[in-house]
Design a protein around this motif. Structure first.
Motif, PDB file in Angstrom:
ATOM      1  N   ARG A  80      12.738  43.808  17.960  1.00  0.00           N
ATOM      2  CA  ARG A  80      13.951  44.630  18.017  1.00  0.00           C
ATOM      3  C   ARG A  80      15.160  43.773  17.648  1.00  0.00           C
ATOM      4  N   TRP A  81      16.103  44.392  16.983  1.00  0.00           N
ATOM      5  CA  TRP A  81      17.254  43.660  16.472  1.00  0.00           C
ATOM      6  C   TRP A  81      18.004  42.901  17.563  1.00  0.00           C
ATOM      7  N   GLU A  82      18.038  43.435  18.767  1.00  0.00           N
ATOM      8  CA  GLU A  82      18.799  42.786  19.832  1.00  0.00           C
ATOM      9  C   GLU A  82      18.029  41.657  20.529  1.00  0.00           C
ATOM     10  N   ARG A  83      16.744  41.492  20.215  1.00  0.00           N
ATOM     11  CA  ARG A  83      15.912  40.448  20.829  1.00  0.00           C
ATOM     12  C   ARG A  83      16.035  39.146  20.036  1.00  0.00           C
ATOM     13  N   PRO A  84      15.939  38.012  20.691  1.00  0.00           N
ATOM     14  CA  PRO A  84      15.937  36.746  19.950  1.00  0.00           C
ATOM     15  C   PRO A  84      14.627  36.569  19.189  1.00  0.00           C
ATOM     16  N   ILE A  85      14.691  35.790  18.139  1.00  0.00           N
ATOM     17  CA  ILE A  85      13.483  35.473  17.370  1.00  0.00           C
ATOM     18  C   ILE A  85      12.773  34.313  18.060  1.00  0.00           C
ATOM     19  N   ASP A  86      11.503  34.479  18.337  1.00  0.00           N
ATOM     20  CA  ASP A  86      10.695  33.401  18.892  1.00  0.00           C
ATOM     21  C   ASP A  86      10.103  32.636  17.708  1.00  0.00           C
ATOM     22  N   PHE A  87      10.847  31.639  17.233  1.00  0.00           N
ATOM     23  CA  PHE A  87      10.428  30.903  16.048  1.00  0.00           C
ATOM     24  C   PHE A  87       9.154  30.099  16.294  1.00  0.00           C
ATOM     25  N   SER A  88       8.936  29.682  17.513  1.00  0.00           N
ATOM     26  CA  SER A  88       7.706  28.964  17.841  1.00  0.00           C
ATOM     27  C   SER A  88       6.485  29.863  17.646  1.00  0.00           C
ATOM     28  N   LEU A  89       6.577  31.099  18.116  1.00  0.00           N
ATOM     29  CA  LEU A  89       5.496  32.065  17.929  1.00  0.00           C
ATOM     30  C   LEU A  89       5.288  32.353  16.445  1.00  0.00           C
ATOM     31  N   LEU A  90       6.373  32.558  15.736  1.00  0.00           N
ATOM     32  CA  LEU A  90       6.295  32.819  14.303  1.00  0.00           C
ATOM     33  C   LEU A  90       5.631  31.642  13.581  1.00  0.00           C
ATOM     34  N   GLU A  91       6.009  30.436  13.939  1.00  0.00           N
ATOM     35  CA  GLU A  91       5.411  29.242  13.344  1.00  0.00           C
ATOM     36  C   GLU A  91       3.909  29.187  13.631  1.00  0.00           C
ATOM     37  N   ASN A  92       3.522  29.466  14.863  1.00  0.00           N
ATOM     38  CA  ASN A  92       2.103  29.434  15.225  1.00  0.00           C
ATOM     39  C   ASN A  92       1.301  30.477  14.457  1.00  0.00           C
ATOM     40  N   MET A  93       1.860  31.666  14.279  1.00  0.00           N
ATOM     41  CA  MET A  93       1.156  32.714  13.533  1.00  0.00           C
ATOM     42  C   MET A  93       0.986  32.317  12.071  1.00  0.00           C
ATOM     43  N   ILE A  94       2.025  31.756  11.474  1.00  0.00           N
ATOM     44  CA  ILE A  94       1.949  31.344  10.071  1.00  0.00           C
ATOM     45  C   ILE A  94       0.954  30.197   9.909  1.00  0.00           C
TER      46      ILE A  94
END
Length: 123
Positions: A93-107
């Motif tokens: 959701r636009w108002e939520r922060p991006i969890d870049f660690s999670l995104l990095e792990n998925m990539i």
């Protein structure tokens, strides 16, 4: 990022545009080996001709599409980050922060898991 310039220019909400550009720039910087590409009117990143992750926008969220296997693998972490998901995408959701660690792990998971993949999508 030039490949995504037209896509970003068509995002009407400046906050959504800025957030989307932030995520795409982060992926580009963090994973310079991935090739940015526009396909199916969505920004995505590929590695040796295989899909790694894609993004799209909706009224209420940024959608992250890493393929079903990745979502299944990270389902608990996705929920813990405060995101909901379907079988095919994660909704941030636009108002939520991006969890870049999670995104990095998925990539990273997708890069490793698809290292020997010879097709665009998993079979």
């Amino acid at each position: 990022m030039e490949v995504f310039a037209e896509y970003l220019a068509h995002i009407d909400n400046p906050e959504h545009r800025e957030r989307t550009e932030e995520v795409l720039a982060w992926v580009t910087k963090k994973f310079p080996q991935l090739m940015p590409k526009m396909a199916w009117n969505q920004p995505m990143f590929i590695d040796h001709g295989t899909f790694i992750i894609g993004f799209s926008i909706a009224k209420h969220h940024l959608a992250v599409a890493p393929e079903r296997v990745v979502i299944q693998h990270f389902s608990d972490e996705i929920v813990q980050a405060g995101y909901d998901h379907t079988k095919e995408l994660v909704r941030i959701r636009w108002e939520r922060p991006i969890d870049f660690s999670l995104l990095e792990n998925m990539i990273e998971f997708n890069i490793t898991d698809k290292a020997d993949c010879t097709t665009f999508w998993r079979k």
